[in-house]
Design a protein around this motif. Structure first.
Motif, PDB file in Angstrom:
ATOM      1  N   MET A   1       0.849  -1.197   0.000  1.00 36.67           N
ATOM      2  CA  MET A   1       0.000   0.000   0.000  1.00 36.67           C
ATOM      3  C   MET A   1       0.887   1.252   0.000  1.00 36.67           C
ATOM      4  N   GLN A   2       0.545   2.214  -0.862  1.00 36.12           N
ATOM      5  CA  GLN A   2       1.336   3.433  -0.947  1.00 36.12           C
ATOM      6  C   GLN A   2       1.212   4.262   0.324  1.00 36.12           C
ATOM      7  N   GLU A   3       2.295   4.919   0.707  1.00 33.59           N
ATOM      8  CA  GLU A   3       2.310   5.738   1.902  1.00 33.59           C
ATOM      9  C   GLU A   3       2.296   7.221   1.552  1.00 33.59           C
ATOM     10  N   PHE A   4       1.419   7.977   2.215  1.00 33.12           N
ATOM     11  CA  PHE A   4       1.342   9.426   2.095  1.00 33.12           C
ATOM     12  C   PHE A   4       1.741  10.045   3.433  1.00 33.12           C
ATOM     13  N   ARG A   5       2.379  11.204   3.395  1.00 32.64           N
ATOM     14  CA  ARG A   5       2.579  11.967   4.618  1.00 32.64           C
ATOM     15  C   ARG A   5       1.259  12.606   5.038  1.00 32.64           C
ATOM     16  N   PHE A   6       1.059  12.742   6.352  1.00 31.51           N
ATOM     17  CA  PHE A   6      -0.138  13.403   6.874  1.00 31.51           C
ATOM     18  C   PHE A   6       0.287  14.577   7.737  1.00 31.51           C
ATOM     19  N   LEU A   7      -0.251  15.780   7.411  1.00 32.16           N
ATOM     20  CA  LEU A   7       0.098  17.010   8.115  1.00 32.16           C
ATOM     21  C   LEU A   7      -1.160  17.717   8.588  1.00 32.16           C
ATOM     22  N   VAL A  96      -2.383   8.707  -9.444  1.00 29.04           N
ATOM     23  CA  VAL A  96      -3.068   8.346  -8.200  1.00 29.04           C
ATOM     24  C   VAL A  96      -4.462   8.953  -8.159  1.00 29.04           C
ATOM     25  N   LEU A  97      -4.644  10.105  -8.818  1.00 34.28           N
ATOM     26  CA  LEU A  97      -5.882  10.880  -8.700  1.00 34.28           C
ATOM     27  C   LEU A  97      -6.705  10.899  -9.984  1.00 34.28           C
ATOM     28  N   ILE A 105     -10.876  15.856  -8.434  1.00 23.58           N
ATOM     29  CA  ILE A 105     -11.934  16.411  -7.589  1.00 23.58           C
ATOM     30  C   ILE A 105     -12.842  15.304  -7.065  1.00 23.58           C
ATOM     31  N   LYS A 106     -13.157  14.322  -7.917  1.00 22.91           N
ATOM     32  CA  LYS A 106     -14.017  13.209  -7.498  1.00 22.91           C
ATOM     33  C   LYS A 106     -13.337  12.352  -6.435  1.00 22.91           C
ATOM     34  N   TYR A 107     -11.998  12.174  -6.547  1.00 16.77           N
ATOM     35  CA  TYR A 107     -11.273  11.427  -5.525  1.00 16.77           C
ATOM     36  C   TYR A 107     -11.354  12.134  -4.182  1.00 16.77           C
ATOM     37  N   GLU A 217      -7.002   4.746  -0.744  1.00 23.85           N
ATOM     38  CA  GLU A 217      -6.348   3.435  -0.632  1.00 23.85           C
ATOM     39  C   GLU A 217      -4.850   3.591  -0.383  1.00 23.85           C
ATOM     40  N   VAL A 218      -4.545   4.443   0.605  1.00 21.25           N
ATOM     41  CA  VAL A 218      -3.156   4.697   0.993  1.00 21.25           C
ATOM     42  C   VAL A 218      -3.051   4.638   2.510  1.00 21.25           C
TER      43      VAL A 218
END
Length: 344
Positions: A1-7, A96-97, A105-107, A217-218
């Motif tokens: 699963m892809q990882e995103f930073r969260f801020l 990804v989007l 926008i829909k994502y 899905e991240v």
């Protein structure tokens, strides 16, 4: 699963908007994708990239309230951001989007809808860029891109004060103000209006974080800005707080013979101002409104094309310009006919 930073960022409008630009640039340069939640403090009235502050904002009322005025790097209309709502942002490559701003926008809308579902609120996407609950808007969404990288930004209303919203908008009469206040109350809703038991911002953030991770899905990893991002945000905040950016970027034309009209299209409100020299030569033209165009600076190219153009050349110039831009809900025929209407 892809990882995103969260801020999470709670700050003034200039710092938050500087972060939008800095984060997209950072992703373009190879940084890890980001989901960021933001809270505007103090509250701010934000015009869209293509709007003119003088046309949209009751500047005196904003100053009385000690609120900020800012200009977003995205298209769309005037919004108020404050501690009563959660701003959310996604920065990632377009694969990804969904490859287009419309799909991006829909994502983003999926994340909002999942958040509301977890709260027991049934919501749906309404083209071009809203999420609604029982026909009432609860979230607005915008997008801008750089190459194959996209930023999607939106809001999620926790609470809302329609009277405050109306007070800071530039309106032509008290009658219109009263009508608009009623329209806002009829057309908008917010989370704590829909719930029997209200929630606070901390609870909303926790639910939304989980929901956006599921929608994209991240995996969202709590993180901080990189050193380069910190430096860039500090520098860009000077731009987003400057009068040149906020007030002068889309300043209306001035003079005795300014022709003006506006029209609402599916893709937004378009306002056209034209100054003629003689009977058939356009001396200057300004096109403003709450529409979306990619690339976002393309409207300047169209204005430059039409400046010192003859009236009979308008159709050709607009059609050539449309070959290299992407618009949502506005066709080349729409724009040609509107400009010709001004000239009548």
């Amino acid at each position: 699963m892809q990882e995103f930073r969260f801020l999470i960022e709670r700050n003034n409008q200039a710092y938050i908007l500087a972060g939008e630009e800095a984060l997209l640039t950072s992703i373009v340069n190879g940084a890890q994708p980001v989901v960021r939640f933001v809270i505007f403090d103090p509250p701010a009235v934000l015009v869209g990239y293509h709007q003119a502050v003088d046309q949209e904002v009751n500047i005196e009322e904003v100053r009385k309230r000690n609120w900020d005025i800012g200009r977003r790097p995205t298209g769309g209309g005037t919004i108020i951001m404050g501690p009563w709502q959660l701003g959310w942002e996604i920065y990632a490559s377009n694969d990804v989007l969904g490859y287009t701003p419309e799909n991006a926008i829909k994502y983003g809308a999926k994340g909002v809808i999942k958040t509301l579902e977890k709260l027991g609120i049934k919501a749906s996407f309404r083209p071009k860029n809203d999420v609604e609950v029982n026909g009432r808007k609860i979230s607005g969404i915008g997008a801008f891109s750089e190459g194959r990288y996209v930023a999607v930004t939106g809001t999620l209303l926790l609470d809302f004060d329609a009277d405050a919203m109306i007070s800071v908008l530039r309106l032509s009469s008290e009658k219109l103000r009263d009508k608009l206040a009623k329209d806002f109350k009829d057309r908008l809703t917010w989370i704590n209006k829909e719930l029997v038991k209200p929630i606070d911002m901390e609870e909303l953030i926790n639910i939304a974080k989980e929901s956006f991770a599921e929608a994209l899905e991240v995996k969202l990893l709590d993180s901080n800005y990189t050193e380069l991002e910190k430096k860039s945000i500090s520098e860009l905040a000077l731009k987003y707080s400057s009068p040149e950016w906020i007030f002068n970027l889309r300043k209306p034309l001035i003079g005795d013979d300014i022709r003006y009209t506006e029209r609402k299209f599916p893709g937004g409100l378009v306002k056209v101002q034209i100054k003629l020299t003689g009977r058939n030569l356009i001396e200057s033209i300004i096109i403003t409104g709450d529409f979306f165009i990619e690339p976002r600076t393309a409207i300047y190219d169209l204005e430059a094309r039409l400046k010192w153009s003859r009236i009979e050349d308008i159709e050709r110039e607009v059609k050539e310009w449309f070959r290299n831009v992407s618009t949502i809900g506005i066709t080349e025929e729409d724009l040609i006919n509107l400009i010709k209407e001004v000239l009548k």
